[in-house]
Scaffold this active site. Structure first.
Site, PDB file in Angstrom:
ATOM      1  N   HIS A  65       0.373  -1.171   0.201  1.00  0.00           N
ATOM      2  CA  HIS A  65       0.172  -0.258   0.116  1.00  0.00           C
ATOM      3  C   HIS A  65       0.851   1.369   0.226  1.00  0.00           C
ATOM      4  CE1 HIS A  65       0.741  -0.556   4.386  1.00  0.00           C
ATOM      5  NE2 HIS A  65       0.401   1.160   4.389  1.00  0.00           N
ATOM      6  N   ASP A 110       0.085  -7.687   1.796  1.00  0.00           N
ATOM      7  CA  ASP A 110       0.289  -5.947   1.474  1.00  0.00           C
ATOM      8  C   ASP A 110       1.685  -6.448   2.222  1.00  0.00           C
ATOM      9  OD1 ASP A 110       0.433  -3.561   1.788  1.00  0.00           O
ATOM     10  OD2 ASP A 110      -0.321  -3.349   4.004  1.00  0.00           O
ATOM     11  N   SER A 206       4.287   2.773   8.327  1.00  0.00           N
ATOM     12  CA  SER A 206       3.940   1.729   7.201  1.00  0.00           C
ATOM     13  C   SER A 206       4.933   0.997   6.404  1.00  0.00           C
ATOM     14  CB  SER A 206       2.402   1.863   6.435  1.00  0.00           C
ATOM     15  OG  SER A 206       1.221   1.975   6.672  1.00  0.00           O
TER      16      SER A 206
END
EC number: 3.4.21.-
Length: 260
Positions: A65, A110, A206
């Site tokens: 992402h 992911d 992230s």
């Protein structure tokens, strides 16, 4: 650290949860400058976006992402404003995803491998992190780090990465924490945090690492919008389950398929 959501669920997630692509470590302290030689910073192209992990001289691992069209990758960075003498910048030469469509979900795939446009050299502040040799164990103490948000609810970001220790929890804890997302009974993600709250990754973290008992076991994927909240741990892509995929691509077998 950064709480980032899966692309396929971005619209829904942004309503109530924050993607960890831009969050900081909550409840941590400034990382020792020599502790994170493998930690890279992803920019889009001049705005800080995510973290990643240097695997060798030309490969970086991060969250899917975190993908953007014009990514720049800074290696050897500690302070965002005062560069290290050995700091280097690269751009992606190639990007690889578990699914060509990048249809990852909250609980699966992911993960993104980036091949750099030119190799980097090890230096005082740059060195790779090894892939895990064994799977993680529930109860392990895990290290988190990143330039993500350092306030649970305010837009407060640090100039330097922050580090903290959290615990690897049973996946069922995350099942109970996020019933609205219908997470599957089993998953290739790890659940980690402090049940009492107070320490967590956050927006901007992230793609950063979860290092358990000294081994690189997870990539920060997503978590609660209010970072460090009680009984609201974060979820990390399980690196050990993707070893064959990672190693095959690095070896040149780009037709390899992801684990089911």
């Amino acid at each position: 650290m950064v709480l980032i959501r899966v692309l396929a669920n971005l619209l829904i997630l942004q309503l109530s949860y924050a993607q960890k692509s831009s969050e900081l470590v909550i409840g941590g302290d400034e990382c020792n400058i020599n502790e994170h030689r493998f930690l890279v910073a992803l920019y889009d192209p001049d705005r800080f976006l995510c973290s990643g992990i240097l695997l060798n001289e030309e490969w970086v691992l991060t969250a899917a992402h975190c993908d953007r069209r014009n990514i720049r990758i800074k290696l050897g960075m500690h302070s965002k404003t005062v560069p290290n003498e050995d700091e280097q910048t690269r751009v992606p030469k190639e990007k690889f995803f578990c699914l060509s469509s990048k249809n990852y979900t909250l609980w699966d795939k992911d993960i993104m491998l980036i091949r750099l446009d030119s190799p980097v050299s090890n230096s005082e502040h740059i060195a790779p992190l090894s892939l895990p040799s064994s799977p993680p164990s529930v109860g392990s103490v895990c290290r988190i780090m990143g330039w993500g948000r350092i306030s649970p609810s305010k837009e407060t970001y640090p100039d330097v990465p922050h580090c903290a220790n959290i615990n690897l929890l049973d996946y069922e804890v995350c099942l109970a924490a996020y019933p609205e997302f219908g997470l599957p009974a089993t998953s290739k993600t790890l659940c980690a945090g402090i049940l009492e709250g107070g320490k967590d990754t956050c927006v901007g973290d992230s793609g950063g690492p979860l290092i358990c008992n000294g081994q690189f076991q997870g990539i920060l994927s997503w978590g609660n919008d209010v970072c460090g909240y009680i009984l609201q741990p974060a979820l990390y892509t399980r690196v050990f389950d993707h070893l064959d995929w990672i190693q095959s691509i690095i070896a040149g077998n780009t037709d390899v398929t992801c684990p089911p």
